[in-house]
Design a protein around this motif. Sequence first.
Motif, PDB file in Angstrom:
ATOM      1  N   GLU A 196      60.221 -37.424  42.701  1.00  0.00           N
ATOM      2  CA  GLU A 196      59.677 -37.116  44.021  1.00  0.00           C
ATOM      3  C   GLU A 196      58.492 -36.167  43.949  1.00  0.00           C
ATOM      4  OE1 GLU A 196      59.114 -37.183  48.047  1.00  0.00           O
ATOM      5  OE2 GLU A 196      60.479 -38.460  46.890  1.00  0.00           O
ATOM      6  N   PHE A 197      58.525 -35.229  43.003  1.00  0.00           N
ATOM      7  CA  PHE A 197      57.471 -34.227  42.924  1.00  0.00           C
ATOM      8  C   PHE A 197      56.389 -34.559  41.889  1.00  0.00           C
ATOM      9  CE2 PHE A 197      60.788 -31.829  45.069  1.00  0.00           C
ATOM     10  CZ  PHE A 197      60.056 -31.138  46.019  1.00  0.00           C
ATOM     11  N   GLY A 198      56.406 -35.791  41.382  1.00  0.00           N
ATOM     12  CA  GLY A 198      55.310 -36.251  40.552  1.00  0.00           C
ATOM     13  C   GLY A 198      55.422 -35.937  39.078  1.00  0.00           C
ATOM     14  N   GLY A 199      56.620 -35.665  38.596  1.00  0.00           N
ATOM     15  CA  GLY A 199      56.822 -35.431  37.171  1.00  0.00           C
ATOM     16  C   GLY A 199      57.423 -36.643  36.495  1.00  0.00           C
ATOM     17  N   THR A 200      57.788 -36.497  35.225  1.00  0.00           N
ATOM     18  CA  THR A 200      58.458 -37.571  34.495  1.00  0.00           C
ATOM     19  C   THR A 200      59.939 -37.521  34.837  1.00  0.00           C
ATOM     20  OG1 THR A 200      56.876 -37.372  32.687  1.00  0.00           O
ATOM     21  CG2 THR A 200      58.940 -38.530  32.220  1.00  0.00           C
ATOM     22  N   PRO A 201      60.484 -38.555  35.489  1.00  0.00           N
ATOM     23  CA  PRO A 201      61.860 -38.497  35.972  1.00  0.00           C
ATOM     24  C   PRO A 201      62.891 -38.146  34.907  1.00  0.00           C
ATOM     25  CG  PRO A 201      60.734 -40.365  36.954  1.00  0.00           C
ATOM     26  CD  PRO A 201      59.804 -39.798  35.922  1.00  0.00           C
TER      27      PRO A 201
END
Length: 512
Positions: A196-201
């Motif tokens: 959701e916050f644009g990182g690597t899940p």
Amino acid sequence: MSDDKNHVTAAAVLPLVGGADNVTSIAHCMTRLRLGLRDRSLVDRTALQAVPAVLGVVEDDTYQIVLGPGAVARITQAFERLVAEQRSATPAGAATTDTTAMTAATTAEELAAQGAALRAARKRKNATPVKLLLRRIADIFVPLIPALIGAGIIAGVNGLLVNLGWLPGISPALTAIASGFMSLIAVFVGYNTAKEFGGTPVLGGAAAAVIVYAGVAHVSVLGQTLSPGQGGVLGALAAAALAVRVEKQCRRFVPESLDVLLTPALTLLVTGLVTLFGLMFVAGEVSTAIGTGATWLLAHGGAFAGLLLGGLFLPLVMLGLHQALIPIHTTLIEQQGYTVLLPILAMAGAGQVGCAIAVLLRLRRNSSIRATIRSALPAGLLGVGEPLIYGVSLPLGRPFVTACVGGAAGGSFVGFFNMLGATVGATAIGPSGWALFPLLKGNENPGTTVLIYAGGLAVGYAAGFLATYFFGFTREMLTGLDTDPATPPTATATATAPAEPAPTPATAPPTG
């Protein structure tokens, strides 16, 4: 046959949202098909609301089509297949001829237009940093709801079998199935947070996995030994959010040739150390405070607390602030096995149903509003309240307030029994109304828990009905609304002689 019905619904919806080329993302939650759209001006909202399976439309960060529990997952699958087929088989911008057929069946209602205007106004007011953050947090937890429901129902069945002494040999297996997801929910929260916050899940999931790792019992912080799971979903949320921040910083200074090696390692190392020596302790204290606070609140002020929670939940939904409760519900479920807040909040839906029935009886001549209520009531009984809120009570004004009165009465009823020591909780979040019955759990026997919740619903229905029937309309409102919108003389008078006094259109928003 069911697949054909879902395909027909998906085929009717797709052209009304601008076709496959206008769809950028497809997802669903408990009741809604959530679409990302390139151009919302291509949506034919009126025709979309006339599709038989569509219970309502909500415009938010995604375009949300309310389809109801159960149906939404199947229709979403059919919708995804149609989008894929059209993108590969038709040119951009192509449209099907189904739109004409659906439009012909549309009835344009002024109340629906008023509800749409209120939704749009709410969306503009909700575009604040705090509310946008709450919405993103909600998006982290919404994909977990199906697993929470599945595990909750299995846990309930297992508890019933244990209480009855039936099939003792299968109980350990059911316990493992029901508890497996909850024991690792922190990992799923971490994965969704990073996504959701644009990182690597997967890095978010890995950072959160530290919290549930059994080996943390060997780590001491300020003389205290950590416990596996300490901090729960709140700790996982914080750890994954930190992992995203660290990962993005690493991308800025780590050489591209070493990025694949150093960025994941540094992300997990920094996040892991901060999580172990700070976040787990802090999040653990916050989680404990939430559980203690909810228990104390209902034990000491049950009836009054229930009145406030049940009465204010619909306004909280309108303001978008109800999303802040999702991690609280999840924390309570993780700690106690159920959330004591959800059955009380569900009473808001009971007040809404009672209100709708009263409107149905008060406006006997208004076939348009009565048709809307009749189609939306079954969904309302199952806890899907958007069609009644946006199509009936909110645009009418006063009935929205009287619906809140019903919710307050039902919430006070359930809260009163909590104060007496008979807690009523839900093992999962998402469903409400009658759909919550299979998920009920408390500290009493299952029969008592069900009776208390059913009593709360009955009180909510009755209070919402009585408050709306006797106080939901002024004389002026009844004069304007309790007429037949299809009556030719009224239509002619208002169309050809607007300067002369004429009855207010049956579906116009109230002026008093």
